[in-house]
Design a protein around this motif. Structure first.
Motif, short mmCIF file in Angstrom:
data_model
loop_
_atom_site.label_atom_id
_atom_site.label_comp_id
_atom_site.label_asym_id
_atom_site.label_seq_id
_atom_site.Cartn_x
_atom_site.Cartn_y
_atom_site.Cartn_z
N GLU A 165 49.37 42.05 39.78
CA GLU A 165 49.30 40.70 40.35
C GLU A 165 49.83 40.67 41.77
OE1 GLU A 165 47.72 38.27 39.13
OE2 GLU A 165 47.34 39.10 37.12
N ASP A 166 50.81 41.51 42.07
CA ASP A 166 51.34 41.55 43.44
C ASP A 166 50.29 42.06 44.42
OD1 ASP A 166 54.38 40.89 43.30
OD2 ASP A 166 54.02 42.24 41.62
N TYR A 167 49.50 43.06 44.01
CA TYR A 167 48.45 43.56 44.89
C TYR A 167 47.37 42.50 45.11
CZ TYR A 167 50.74 48.04 44.14
OH TYR A 167 51.67 49.05 44.10
N LEU A 168 47.07 41.76 44.07
CA LEU A 168 46.12 40.66 44.23
C LEU A 168 46.68 39.58 45.15
CD1 LEU A 168 44.94 40.45 40.52
CD2 LEU A 168 43.46 40.98 42.47
N ALA A 169 47.99 39.32 45.06
CA ALA A 169 48.62 38.33 45.93
C ALA A 169 48.58 38.76 47.38
CB ALA A 169 50.05 38.06 45.47
N ILE A 170 48.84 40.04 47.64
CA ILE A 170 48.78 40.56 49.01
C ILE A 170 47.37 40.42 49.57
CG2 ILE A 170 48.95 42.68 50.38
CD1 ILE A 170 51.20 43.54 48.40
N LEU A 171 46.39 40.73 48.75
CA LEU A 171 45.00 40.61 49.16
C LEU A 171 44.65 39.15 49.47
CD1 LEU A 171 42.28 42.00 49.54
CD2 LEU A 171 41.94 41.87 47.07
N ASN A 172 45.08 38.24 48.61
CA ASN A 172 44.81 36.82 48.82
C ASN A 172 45.49 36.32 50.09
OD1 ASN A 172 43.20 36.50 46.53
ND2 ASN A 172 44.96 36.11 45.20
N ALA A 173 46.71 36.82 50.38
CA ALA A 173 47.41 36.41 51.59
C ALA A 173 46.65 36.83 52.84
CB ALA A 173 48.83 37.01 51.60
N ASP A 229 36.46 41.51 43.65
CA ASP A 229 36.09 40.10 43.56
C ASP A 229 37.04 39.20 44.35
OD1 ASP A 229 34.01 40.90 41.96
OD2 ASP A 229 34.97 40.31 40.07
N ALA A 230 38.28 39.70 44.56
CA ALA A 230 39.26 38.93 45.34
C ALA A 230 39.14 39.18 46.84
CB ALA A 230 40.67 39.25 44.87
N GLY A 231 38.22 40.07 47.22
CA GLY A 231 38.00 40.28 48.65
C GLY A 231 38.29 41.66 49.19
N LEU A 232 38.66 42.61 48.32
CA LEU A 232 38.89 43.99 48.80
C LEU A 232 37.57 44.57 49.30
CD1 LEU A 232 40.85 46.43 49.09
CD2 LEU A 232 40.10 47.14 46.80
N GLY A 233 37.58 45.05 50.56
CA GLY A 233 36.36 45.59 51.13
C GLY A 233 36.19 47.08 50.93
N ALA A 287 32.62 50.88 40.94
CA ALA A 287 32.85 49.42 40.99
C ALA A 287 32.30 48.79 42.26
CB ALA A 287 34.34 49.13 40.86
N GLY A 288 31.68 49.59 43.11
CA GLY A 288 31.11 49.06 44.35
C GLY A 288 32.11 48.95 45.48
N VAL A 289 33.20 49.71 45.40
CA VAL A 289 34.22 49.70 46.46
C VAL A 289 34.16 51.03 47.20
CG1 VAL A 289 36.68 49.51 47.00
CG2 VAL A 289 35.72 48.18 45.10
N PRO A 290 33.72 51.05 48.45
CA PRO A 290 33.68 52.32 49.20
C PRO A 290 35.10 52.84 49.44
CG PRO A 290 32.46 50.56 50.33
CD PRO A 290 33.25 49.91 49.25
N THR A 291 35.22 54.15 49.59
CA THR A 291 36.52 54.75 49.91
C THR A 291 36.36 55.78 51.02
OG1 THR A 291 36.50 56.73 48.49
CG2 THR A 291 37.04 54.64 47.43
N THR A 292 37.45 55.99 51.73
CA THR A 292 37.51 57.13 52.64
C THR A 292 38.10 58.31 51.87
OG1 THR A 292 39.72 56.50 53.41
CG2 THR A 292 37.83 55.63 54.63
#
Length: 611
Positions: free
Chosen positions: A364-372, A410-414, A452-457
């Motif tokens: 939940e903290d990682y989701l909160a950081i992303l939302n911020a 879904d929360a906005g991670l690119g 999951a459709g999330v690109p990575t380096t």
């Protein structure tokens, strides 16, 4: 071996000895120690000895008092390059004046022959523990002498002043004064003693070719990458697993031969080094053209509190790092939003967010950081959370990696930074970061991200502990290649780029404990980028980044001639590398980025990417 007097004191004598199998000249002390034994035949000048050695097809390399096998711990895959049953043999119409150390690539498949494994035990067995730290600071990854003062993170002008301060700061640990005894700069960037190369105008106008062994390795990797990109059905574990299947046996042998080829290129010196760099630059031009990309971004390291105790990390603060610089911190969500908004207002299109594994964090903290971050700039691209952080977040919520990554997406991670990889070889990880993800766990997280459709380096942090060297780097690169083609075959997505990260040693706990080298040499850094291009590019992973924070702006520009096509980001507020003692700054302007590209010449042009 032999000295400089008597029958070896002339060029023809040296040539005869080399042709008879000599591989070590013993001690050579021109201008240092008079030759009292044979004064009529004094020590040769190093440049003369280097030239003859090079003309005979070898590179003159300074060693330590201990031979290399007593310094490094390694597990190497060896294949006889003159054995044409496994894919390396001489081209019948090749130049007659080439050396006899290898061959081209076979045009018809043949039954593979077994690959031999060679292991050495290194310092832990052979060198007294009180002496070992001093040996490490003078050694390169192959156990030879560094013979150069260059190291990642700082330029030479600041290093000597810093060493004087270090001597006063830690008198009981003299190896921390990294240049005491100060290594004389007797080798060039190619890892060979100065003076062995013919003048540039005498080498001809064509690209350097290198030995047959090196040419065969380059051709093999380019062919294999292209084959696997089209059909990955024969992929197998890099180390190989027991199987009764003839097909699996063949695939394992092919993978072992790939490992031999990659390690061969990572050990290149002298003319072979030039050939590897030229081939990488040619591959870059074919795969990426002349554009050099960079991104306007900002780093936000939201906490340096970490429950882990990675031996290399000078950034995190916890029980094992109390003596290191800086105090523990945790940014408020409002501050994350403010910094993101400020970055957007300054023209940034991306924020890169990572931090320590805070003991109180859940998913939940990682989701909160992303939302911020998204509240601060809804349209900014968020490049965040290492695979280690993803694994931690998923575990705390009782989710699979893919399920948690889907929530983040879904929360906005690119996209996901491919950090925390260090070196994807478990013997290295056991020394460097035993409480981090294993090699297989790291690969599982990035594979789940791609699904999951999330690109990575992808990254490789190299140049540190005794088990870390060309063989481990080869296995790392092949694991990245295999993971990339497997992901692309499943869903069309894989790694977006490869970023070599040279170890910055100055404040790293493992170095301060005397258990690590002074980072990779300049030759090793250049080869990591060049061989990364040759191993990964033909398999479809075509972007290779030069880290100006680690290498410095000047050397990052030079890497653009050795396979790189990207300079990373302007990095407002870079802090992790600076915590390790680097001095190349925390931000670079777009104007400076473009000036670096112009300085390379050759039609290279700077282009801004959005992420």
């Amino acid at each position: 071996g032999g000295g400089g007097g008597g029958p070896v004191g002339d060029r023809e004598g040296w040539r005869s000895l080399l042709r008879a199998g000599v591989s070590d000249w013993g001690g050579v002390s021109p201008g240092v120690t008079p030759d009292h034994v044979s004064p009529e035949a004094p020590w040769p000048h190093l440049s003369e000895l280097a030239r003859v050695t090079q003309e005979e097809g070898y590179a003159l390399v300074p060693r330590l008092a201990a031979q290399a096998r007593y310094v490094v711990r390694k597990c190497s895959k060896l294949a006889d390059p003159l054995n044409d049953t496994h894919g390396f043999h001489e081209d019948e119409d090749d130049d007659e004046d080439d050396d006899e150390t290898g061959g081209g690539v076979a045009h018809a498949p043949s039954p593979p022959s077994p690959v031999r494994v060679h292991e050495t035990e290194g310092l832990d067995r052979w060198i007294d523990a009180r002496v070992a730290p001093h040996v490490r600071v003078l050694a390169d990854s192959e156990g030879f002498a560094r013979a150069s003062g260059w190291c990642p993170g700082r330029d030479e002008s600041s290093a000597e002043k810093d060493d004087d301060e270090e001597k006063r700061r830690t008198p009981s640990k003299p190896w921390l004064s990294s240049r005491v005894p100060r290594p004389a700069d007797v080798v060039g960037v190619d890892g060979a003693v100065f003076g062995g190369r013919a003048p540039r105008d005498a080498r001809g106008s064509g690209p350097p070719r290198g030995s047959r062994r090196v040419r065969a390795a380059i051709e093999r990797l380019q062919r294999r990458g292209a084959e696997l990109a089209l059909d990955c059905s024969r992929l197998c574990e890099v180390d190989g697993r027991d199987s009764d299947s003839d097909s699996d046996s063949h695939s394992r042998t092919e993978m072992d031969l790939d490992e031999t080829a990659v390690a061969t290129l990572l050990r290149a010196r002298g003319a072979d080094f030039d050939a590897v760099c030229a081939a990488a630059d040619e591959a870059r031009a074919a795969q990426c053209g002349d554009a050099v990309t960079y991104v306007v971004n900002r780093n936000i390291n939201y906490t340096n509190v970490c429950a882990l105790s990675c031996a290399f990390c000078a950034f995190s603060k916890g029980p094992a790092a109390e003596e290191l610089r800086g105090k523990p911190y945790l940014l408020a969500m409002e501050e994350v939003a403010r910094r993101t908004a400020e970055a957007w207002d300054r023209g940034a299109t991306e924020v890169c967010m990572q931090g320590g594994i805070h003991p109180d964090f859940t998913g939940e903290d990682y989701l909160a950081i992303l939302n911020a971050a998204k509240s601060g700039a809804p349209d900014i691209h968020v490049h965040a959370f290492s695979p280690l952080e993803v694994s931690h977040g998923a575990l705390t919520l009782g989710l699979t990696h893919r399920e948690f990554l889907t929530k983040l997406r879904d929360a906005g991670l690119g996209s996901l930074p491919g950090t925390a990889a260090e070196v994807l070889d478990d013997p290295v990880r056991e020394q460097l970061c035993p409480d981090k993800l294993s090699t297989d766990q790291w690969l599982d997280v990035v594979g789940a991200a791609h699904d999951a459709g999330v690109p990575t380096t992808s990254t490789m942090m190299f140049g540190h502990v005794d088990t870390d060297g060309p063989d481990a780097w080869a296995r790392h690169l092949l694991r990245l290649r295999n993971a990339h083609v497997a992901s692309v075959s499943r869903n069309g997505r894989g790694f977006t780029e490869f970023v070599p990260l040279p170890f910055v040693h100055f404040e790293a706990p493992v170095y301060r404990a005397g258990a690590a080298r002074r980072g990779p040499t300049l030759r090793e850094c250049v080869l990591a980028h060049a061989v990364g291009r040759l191993t990964l590019g033909s398999a479809g992973l075509t972007n290779v980044q030069a880290s100006w924070v680690k290498m410095g702006p000047e050397m990052a520009g030079e890497l653009l001639r050795a396979g790189c096509n990207d300079l990373g980001g302007v990095l407002m507020n870079e802090s992790i590398t600076r915590a390790a003692g680097a001095r190349h700054g925390q931000e670079m302007s777009a104007a400076t980025m473009e000036a670096i590209v112009r300085g390379v010449g050759g039609g290279r042009v700077a282009r801004v990417r959005t992420t």
